[in-house]
Write an enzyme that holds these catalytic residues in place. Structure first.
Site, PDB file in Angstrom:
ATOM      1  CG  PHE A   1      -1.838   1.264   1.129  1.00  0.00           C
ATOM      2  CD1 PHE A   1      -2.976   1.248   0.325  1.00  0.00           C
ATOM      3  CD2 PHE A   1      -1.519   2.443   1.787  1.00  0.00           C
ATOM      4  CE1 PHE A   1      -3.779   2.380   0.195  1.00  0.00           C
ATOM      5  CE2 PHE A   1      -2.314   3.575   1.657  1.00  0.00           C
ATOM      6  CZ  PHE A   1      -3.440   3.539   0.868  1.00  0.00           C
TER       7      PHE A   1
ATOM      8  CG  ASP B   1       5.474   4.109   1.916  1.00  0.00           C
ATOM      9  OD1 ASP B   1       5.435   4.829   2.932  1.00  0.00           O
ATOM     10  OD2 ASP B   1       4.518   3.980   1.132  1.00  0.00           O
TER      11      ASP B   1
ATOM     12  CE  LYS C   1      -1.340   7.092   6.658  1.00  0.00           C
ATOM     13  NZ  LYS C   1      -0.958   6.009   5.772  1.00  0.00           N
TER      14      LYS C   1
HETATM   15  C1  PLP Z   1      -1.102   6.098   4.319  1.00  0.00           C
HETATM   16  C2  PLP Z   1      -0.007   5.557   3.510  1.00  0.00           C
HETATM   17  C3  PLP Z   1       0.321   6.121   2.257  1.00  0.00           C
HETATM   18  C4  PLP Z   1      -0.488   7.215   1.619  1.00  0.00           C
HETATM   19  O1  PLP Z   1      -0.547   8.381   2.357  1.00  0.00           O
HETATM   20  P1  PLP Z   1      -1.705   9.462   2.049  1.00  0.00           P
HETATM   21  O2  PLP Z   1      -1.362  10.608   2.927  1.00  0.00           O
HETATM   22  O3  PLP Z   1      -3.009   8.809   2.407  1.00  0.00           O
HETATM   23  O4  PLP Z   1      -1.623   9.768   0.602  1.00  0.00           O
HETATM   24  C5  PLP Z   1       1.407   5.605   1.580  1.00  0.00           C
HETATM   25  N1  PLP Z   1       2.132   4.598   2.098  1.00  0.00           N
HETATM   26  C6  PLP Z   1       1.852   4.036   3.290  1.00  0.00           C
HETATM   27  C7  PLP Z   1       2.725   2.942   3.818  1.00  0.00           C
HETATM   28  C8  PLP Z   1       0.760   4.481   4.028  1.00  0.00           C
HETATM   29  O5  PLP Z   1       0.460   3.896   5.193  1.00  0.00           O
END
Ligand code: PLP
Length: 396
Positions: free
Chosen positions: A140, A225, A254
């Site tokens: 994700f 990520d 986040k």
């Molecule tokens: C939440 C998340 C995203 C995307 O972030 P947004 O601010 O919702 O665009 C990307 N990678 C990971 C691992 C996430 O948990």
């Protein structure tokens, strides 16, 4: 206006791309979120880690208000005092040389993709338009059309094609499958060190270290990520520290926004950051003075209030308590720090609904995994309060 009317209105005017639990939240105080009828809920979900500092953290709020009174948005057409200070702190903490500020996580992932491809052409010498990025299955990384194009989740993709090429998948935690798909055109591996949305999937011990070695052998960038796993969620600043490796770049978001606003960044080695020149990339709001002031204070609070140590300590306790709790519906308790997934042998949503009635907020991930991820500021008493309710609901 009562909760039912507010819910009906939101349902009528907002796209149904989520299915919220039936509660209207009106205020927050640390680990607590307060409903429209005054009920206090323990937030064990923290907006997918965006509220790691807790709701309305007084220091972050003050920093935001002070900056709002001065200057908020100027675009990157001009310099500001907060941006340099924020990114200096971010580079010190991550150990990287430079950063490109964005707003949402998905935008920072897109930034990483662009940086990796340019590096592939200009440094590695890949032929034009041939660069490939290897990702993991069940990944994700956000919701843009490029990003969902390399997802393996049908719900994220259905009827959103045609998708962007240049991505290949390997098995998360399966080093051999990475060895098979990496080739001379691979510029980068893009991966979550722990897969959050896939159900808090922790790879086998040693996997990240092997992946680092494989990337070194093949001249491939390793980009992590850490939008959800980073900034203390796993009990260390970054999840990669658990395997004592260094990626070539990290993507943050986040919690970087201190629970107040979207703040994200791509943070990398000089060679990668230097792939960007004026005109090559940008964002109107990325790195604005307000976001920078909030991001800086968010980092300082993590550091100065011991939130990362607290995440390690309370997380260990949480996992141990859940592991000793015998419940036939529980298949596995996994995770690191204050980031725990309880995998059940049945759908988790009814348990989330029952927890809501008990005053605990959380959501399922991947149907049958109950996510427990409170703000990193949670105290032992607050955790105990939540645990009692979780155990009650799971045991019934
Ligand atoms: C939440 C998340 C995203 C995307 O972030 P947004 O601010 O919702 O665009 C990307 N990678 C990971 C691992 C996430 O948990």
């Amino acid at each position: 206006m009562n909760a039912v009317t507010m819910i009906e209105r939101e349902k009528r005017f907002c796209a149904h791309n989520y299915s919220p639990l039936p509660v209207v939240l009106v205020r927050g105080e640390g680990v607590w979120a307060i409903g429209s009828d005054g009920t206090r809920y323990l937030d064990m979900m923290s907006a997918y880690s965006a509220v790691s500092h807790g709701h309305v953290h007084p220091r972050i709020r003050s920093a935001a208000v002070a900056q709002i009174d001065k200057l908020s948005v100027i675009s990157r057409a001009f310099y500001s005092q907060p941006l340099g200070e924020f990114l200096e702190a971010l580079c010190r903490i991550t150990g990287f040389d430079g950063a490109l500020p964005m707003n949402s996580g998905a935008e920072a992932v897109e930034t990483a993709i662009k940086a990796a491809r340019r590096w592939g052409y200009r440094v590695k010498g890949i032929a034009p338009d041939q660069a490939e990025i290897v990702v993991a299955d069940s990944n994700f990384h956000g919701r843009t059309s490029t990003i969902v194009g390399f997802s393996s989740e049908p719900a994220y993709r259905a009827d959103f094609g045609p998708f962007c090429g240049g991505f290949k998948q390997a098995g998360f935690g399966d080093i051999e499958s990475f060895r098979q798909v990496i080739n001379a055109n691979t510029c980068a591996v893009l991966i979550e060190p722990i897969q959050g949305e896939a159900g808090i999937r922790v790879p086998p011990a040693g996997f990240l270290r092997e992946l680092r070695a494989l990337c070194d052998q093949t001249g491939t960038l390793l980009i992590l990520d850490e939008i959800q796993s980073g900034l203390g969620r796993t009990g260390k600043w970054f999840a990669f520290e658990h395997e004592e490796i260094r990626p070539d770049a990290v993507i943050l978001g986040k919690a970087l926004g201190g629970g107040i606003m979207p703040v994200s960044a791509f943070v990398a080695r000089r060679e990668l950051i230097d792939q960007f020149n004026p005109g090559s990339h940008g964002s109107t709001f990325g790195g604005n003075p307000l976001a920078a002031a909030v991001g800086l204070e968010a980092l300082k609070v993590l550091e100065e209030e011991g939130l990362i140590e607290n995440s390690a300590r309370q997380g260990e306790y949480l996992k141990q308590r859940l592991n000793t709790f015998k419940c036939p519906a529980i298949r596995e308790v996994r995770g690191r720090g204050l980031w725990i997934g309880i995998e059940l042998d049945r759908p988790a949503k009814p348990y989330c609904e029952a927890l809501l009635q008990e005053g605990v907020l959380t959501r399922e991930t991947h149907e049958n995994v109950l996510r427990i991820a409170p703000p990193l500021s949670i105290t032992r008493d607050e955790l105990e309060w939540g645990l009692e309710r979780i155990i009650k609901v799971l045991g019934s």
